[in-house]
Motif scaffolding. Structure first.
Motif, short mmCIF file in Angstrom:
data_model
loop_
_atom_site.label_atom_id
_atom_site.label_comp_id
_atom_site.label_asym_id
_atom_site.label_seq_id
_atom_site.Cartn_x
_atom_site.Cartn_y
_atom_site.Cartn_z
N PHE A 190 0.81 -1.22 0.00
CA PHE A 190 0.00 0.00 0.00
C PHE A 190 0.84 1.28 0.00
CE2 PHE A 190 -2.41 -3.37 2.13
CZ PHE A 190 -3.54 -3.41 1.34
N TYR A 191 2.16 1.13 -0.07
CA TYR A 191 3.05 2.30 -0.07
C TYR A 191 2.75 3.19 -1.28
CZ TYR A 191 7.44 4.99 0.10
OH TYR A 191 8.38 5.99 0.16
N LYS A 192 2.68 4.49 -1.02
CA LYS A 192 2.35 5.44 -2.08
C LYS A 192 3.44 6.51 -2.18
CE LYS A 192 -1.27 8.71 -3.51
NZ LYS A 192 -2.56 9.34 -3.12
N ILE A 193 3.98 6.68 -3.36
CA ILE A 193 5.05 7.67 -3.58
C ILE A 193 4.52 9.07 -3.32
CG2 ILE A 193 6.64 8.64 -5.30
CD1 ILE A 193 6.58 5.89 -6.67
N HIS A 194 5.34 9.88 -2.68
CA HIS A 194 5.04 11.27 -2.31
C HIS A 194 3.80 11.37 -1.42
CE1 HIS A 194 7.68 13.44 -5.53
NE2 HIS A 194 8.37 12.82 -4.61
N SER A 195 3.62 10.36 -0.58
CA SER A 195 2.61 10.43 0.47
C SER A 195 3.28 10.97 1.74
CB SER A 195 2.00 9.06 0.73
OG SER A 195 3.01 8.13 1.10
N SER A 196 2.49 11.12 2.79
CA SER A 196 3.00 11.68 4.04
C SER A 196 3.60 10.60 4.94
CB SER A 196 1.86 12.38 4.78
OG SER A 196 2.25 12.74 6.09
N THR A 197 4.68 10.97 5.62
CA THR A 197 5.32 10.04 6.57
C THR A 197 4.75 10.17 7.97
OG1 THR A 197 7.08 11.63 7.08
CG2 THR A 197 7.48 10.10 5.26
N GLU A 198 3.73 11.00 8.15
CA GLU A 198 3.11 11.15 9.46
C GLU A 198 2.37 9.86 9.85
OE1 GLU A 198 3.45 13.67 11.39
OE2 GLU A 198 4.18 15.27 10.10
N GLU A 199 2.18 9.66 11.15
CA GLU A 199 1.60 8.42 11.65
C GLU A 199 0.21 8.15 11.07
OE1 GLU A 199 0.80 6.11 15.90
OE2 GLU A 199 1.21 8.28 15.89
N GLU A 200 -0.62 9.18 10.96
CA GLU A 200 -1.98 8.96 10.49
C GLU A 200 -2.03 8.61 9.00
OE1 GLU A 200 -1.32 13.51 10.63
OE2 GLU A 200 -0.77 11.70 11.77
N HIS A 201 -0.90 8.82 8.29
CA HIS A 201 -0.85 8.52 6.86
C HIS A 201 0.02 7.30 6.55
CE1 HIS A 201 -1.77 13.04 6.57
NE2 HIS A 201 -2.89 12.37 6.30
N CYS A 251 7.87 4.20 8.12
CA CYS A 251 7.15 3.63 6.98
C CYS A 251 7.84 2.34 6.54
CB CYS A 251 7.15 4.61 5.82
SG CYS A 251 6.12 6.08 6.10
N ASP A 252 7.05 1.44 5.97
CA ASP A 252 7.60 0.17 5.51
C ASP A 252 8.16 0.29 4.10
OD1 ASP A 252 7.28 -1.53 7.77
OD2 ASP A 252 5.13 -1.57 7.44
N THR A 253 8.49 -0.86 3.51
CA THR A 253 9.28 -0.90 2.28
C THR A 253 8.41 -0.95 1.03
OG1 THR A 253 10.89 -2.17 3.53
CG2 THR A 253 11.19 -2.08 1.15
N PRO A 254 8.58 -0.02 0.09
CA PRO A 254 7.84 -0.12 -1.17
C PRO A 254 8.34 -1.30 -2.00
CG PRO A 254 9.44 1.66 -1.29
CD PRO A 254 9.45 1.18 0.13
N TYR A 255 7.48 -1.85 -2.82
CA TYR A 255 7.88 -2.97 -3.68
C TYR A 255 9.02 -2.56 -4.61
CZ TYR A 255 4.20 -6.27 -2.39
OH TYR A 255 3.41 -7.19 -1.71
N SER A 256 9.06 -1.29 -4.98
CA SER A 256 10.12 -0.81 -5.87
C SER A 256 11.50 -1.02 -5.26
CB SER A 256 9.92 0.67 -6.19
OG SER A 256 9.88 1.44 -4.98
N LEU A 257 11.63 -0.82 -3.94
CA LEU A 257 12.92 -1.02 -3.27
C LEU A 257 13.30 -2.49 -3.27
CD1 LEU A 257 15.37 -0.23 -1.60
CD2 LEU A 257 13.91 -0.16 0.43
N ILE A 258 12.34 -3.37 -3.00
CA ILE A 258 12.64 -4.80 -2.97
C ILE A 258 13.00 -5.32 -4.36
CG2 ILE A 258 11.60 -7.07 -2.59
CD1 ILE A 258 10.14 -5.86 -0.20
#
Length: 671
Positions: free
Chosen positions: A31-42, A61-68
């Motif tokens: 569910f990682y979204k590029i240029h989303s917020s790193t705040e807890e609620e997001h 934040c966890d790991t985007p599939y792009s990094l893996i």
């Protein structure tokens, strides 16, 4: 026996993949979204912010599939030719977003996806249908189940399902045992070296479904019995073993990760089988460091006594933030500050026998020799056999910067033709049921032949009377025979770990994002270990669309050429020396901060293509900082480098210096 060097011995590389160690927790987040917020609620799932294409470094934040995907592509191109792979778990995201709770299907599917990626990269190049070209050893992470941390005694549905997911990794003859408890081993070098996958969830203090390793009814007790019996098999067969797991046996004066009864047994097993065990490799904690298990802390008491003794410790945070790691690393340092200086004593043992003329000299030389002997005794003899080593490396999930680790070991005398792949076709592996121990085990209770440095509850001290200790209600393995030479963890020899190369991906540079400066300064609430960490991108928005640079890992440091750690190899002797140097509050000559050649990781995005002017400005800033340090007390460069590497170079200078503030009062007392 002198140290071996890579120019004189054969070397094989082993890629260790796991959140921390190689041990790299992966934590893929669909569910990682590029240029989303790193705040807890997001949580990098919503909102607008600076979460980069390849991850949001320094955040929770966890790991985007792009990094893996980029990581596996880099591995296939650069470090694929290894002997075996260690995957230490946590291949599912954290359950930190209340709006998108984890599901059983998601946890299993992300694990299945990672398993398939590993099989894809490490299968036979010429004919992938033949399967794996090298063995992969997997293990459970505390987030690989639902709810996280909680795993019931087996057999259960989780163990059964992972038997299927890891069918390419678990030897067929051990799958029944794996379904029973989630443990197994692989002979990665047939008849020479086995890697043991430990199910550390049964030792984990946060697993409320189990209760330690003391009661016969607990899976932790059965797990320790399995490990003891298998290590005895290894000894009988003349084999060596590497132990791997997800959650390391972290235990300081006030914090711990394992149940005390499990830590006690594990440390005892490490000591008694020190002729067999090469080392321990773990993940989970996200920070790059090591720990020494001290056999003097072994206390073979009753379950009640051990429980009472452990009450003073609190449960360590499941995964360490900068704030919680501050206390933990300081406690490690404080423990290491009490280590005797091993250098003079060890140097004496490596020298030739003294000449007849030197033997006649008395006085000060005799006194020095006496001091060396005392120092040797304190560390368990010339090989440092009082201690055992656990290596923990940082993770792929970008809590700091993503990392990988490649370890090299001594292959002198090994038949390189007898590979794991060839053994699969000719069935070289001996198949033994772990419950059938009566045919192979000698009496394993304490005997009069016990070594002087062995842990014991019945040694008498002059002038003191002690009650007869209670006999442990479990089998205590015999130590190595007195005629047995030190194992590969202590003396350089075949299968000794020689060193490692630590890689990292500089996401600040690779993501290549430019931030809009917030109109109002951010409020400084400090770092709270119990709350979500938004990281360096808190409150920032991108100036432009994603324009990432080519993805790559680069060397952070390697122990072969590192001028700071000065590790000749990864034996216990080398690490006792390093721990002693880290523990010094008043640095010895050569370890003061003024002599430090800076080796910082550039988190500003400067690359080899950037201008010389920027590099020159950076050098002037560093020079100014060194002059400022000179006015303060001498700081221990080895300790500060240890801290810098723990967080993969993501701490700025101000954050780094907070790790030395605790040292100042003690340092002044020494003055």
């Amino acid at each position: 026996m002198g140290n071996s060097c890579t120019s004189q011995v054969g070397v094989h590389s082993s890629y260790l993949l796991d959140r921390s160690n190689a041990d790299q927790d992966l934590h893929p987040d669909p569910f990682y979204k590029i240029h989303s917020s790193t705040e807890e609620e997001h949580a990098c799932h919503r909102g607008k912010g600076l979460a980069g294409v390849y991850g949001a470094e320094t955040s929770d934040c966890d790991t985007p599939y792009s990094l893996i995907n980029a990581t596996f592509k880099w591995i296939a191109k650069n470090v694929r030719d290894v002997d075996f792979v260690v995957w230490t778990g946590d291949s599912a995201r954290h359950d930190s977003d209340e709006k998108i709770p984890r599901t059983q299907n998601e946890v299993l599917e992300t694990n299945r996806w990672i398993a398939e990626k590993l099989e894809e990269v490490f299968s036979d190049r010429d004919d992938p249908s033949k399967g794996l070209a090298v063995p992969i050893v997997s293990t459970f992470g505390n987030n690989d189940i639902l709810p996280h941390n909680i795993l019931l005694s087996g057999p259960n549905k989780w163990l059964k399902t992972y038997t299927d997911i890891w069918s390419s990794f678990i030897p067929e003859e051990q799958r029944h045992g794996f379904e029973r408890g989630g443990w197994y081993y692989v002979e990665v070098i047939p008849k020479k070296l086995a890697v043991f996958s430990l199910n550390t969830l049964y030792f984990f203090s946060h697993n409320a479904a189990v209760d330690g390793c003391a009661l016969h009814s607990e899976p932790g007790y059965e797990h320790m019995e399995w490990l003891r019996i298998q290590l005895q098999f290894m000894r009988n067969r003349g084999m060596k073993a590497i132990l791997i797991g997800h959650i390391p046996p972290a235990r300081t004066d006030s914090k711990q990760l394992w149940d005390e009864t499990c830590w006690q047994k594990y440390t005892l097993w490490l000591q008694q089988y020190r002729d067999v065990i090469v080392g321990g490799l773990y993940g989970h904690m996200n920070i790059d460091h090591f720990m020494l298990q001290d056999n003097k802390k072994i206390n073979l008491l009753s379950e009640e006594d051990v429980s009472a003794e452990s009450e003073i410790r609190t449960l360590m945070d499941e995964e360490l933030s900068t704030e919680s790691a501050n206390d933990y690393l300081e406690e490690l340092r404080e423990n290491w500050s009490e280590l005797p200086n091993p250098s003079p004593a060890m140097k004496a043992t490596d020298e030739d026998e003294p000449s007849e003329d030197s033997k006649k000299k008395k006085g000060k030389k005799d006194q020095k020799k006496s001091k060396k002997n005392k120092a040797l005794k304190k560390i368990g003899g010339p090989w440092g056999e009082r201690y055992s080593l656990t290596l923990v490396s940082p993770s792929l999930v970008p809590n700091f910067f993503p990392t990988l680790r490649v370890i090299e070991y001594n292959i002198t005398g090994l038949d390189t033709k007898a590979t794991w792949a060839s053994a699969q076709s000719v069935d070289l592996v001996e198949k033994v049921d772990w419950l059938e121990e009566d045919a192979m085990l000698p009496s394993e209770e304490h005997s009069s032949e016990q070594n002087d440095d062995e842990p014991s509850t019945d040694k008498k001290k002059k002038g003191k009377k002690h009650k007869k200790p209670k006999k442990p209600d479990f089998i205590v393995p015999l130590p190595p025979s007195k005629s047995t030479p030190p194992g590969p963890a202590y003396s350089p020899q075949t299968l000794t770990l020689l060193g490692y190369t630590q890689y990292f991906a500089n996401l600040t540079h690779i993501n290549n994002d430019e931030a809009i400066i917030p109109e109002a300064p951010e409020s400084e609430n400090g770092i709270d270990a119990d709350k979500w960490q938004p990281g360096k991108h808190k409150g920032k928005n991108p100036k432009h669309k994603p324009e990432p640079k080519p993805f790559q890992f680069q060397v952070e440091y390697d122990t072969f050429t590192d001028p700071i750690y000065k590790l000749k190899d990864l034996t216990m002797r080398s690490y006792i020396k390093l721990a002693h140097r880290i523990g010094k509050y008043k640095p010895e000559k050569g370890d003061s901060i003024e002599e430090l050649e800076d080796e910082t990781i550039d988190v500003t995005g400067t690359s080899d293509d950037d201008s010389d002017d920027e590099l020159e400005v950076d050098k002037k800033k560093k020079k100014h900082k060194k002059k400022k340090h000179h006015k303060q007390h001498e700081k221990n460069k080895v300790w500060l480098r240890f801290v810098r590497r723990a967080f993969v170079g993501t701490l700025d200078e101000e954050e780094l210096q907070t790790f030395d503030e605790v040292s100042i009062p003690k340092f002044r007392e020494e003055l």
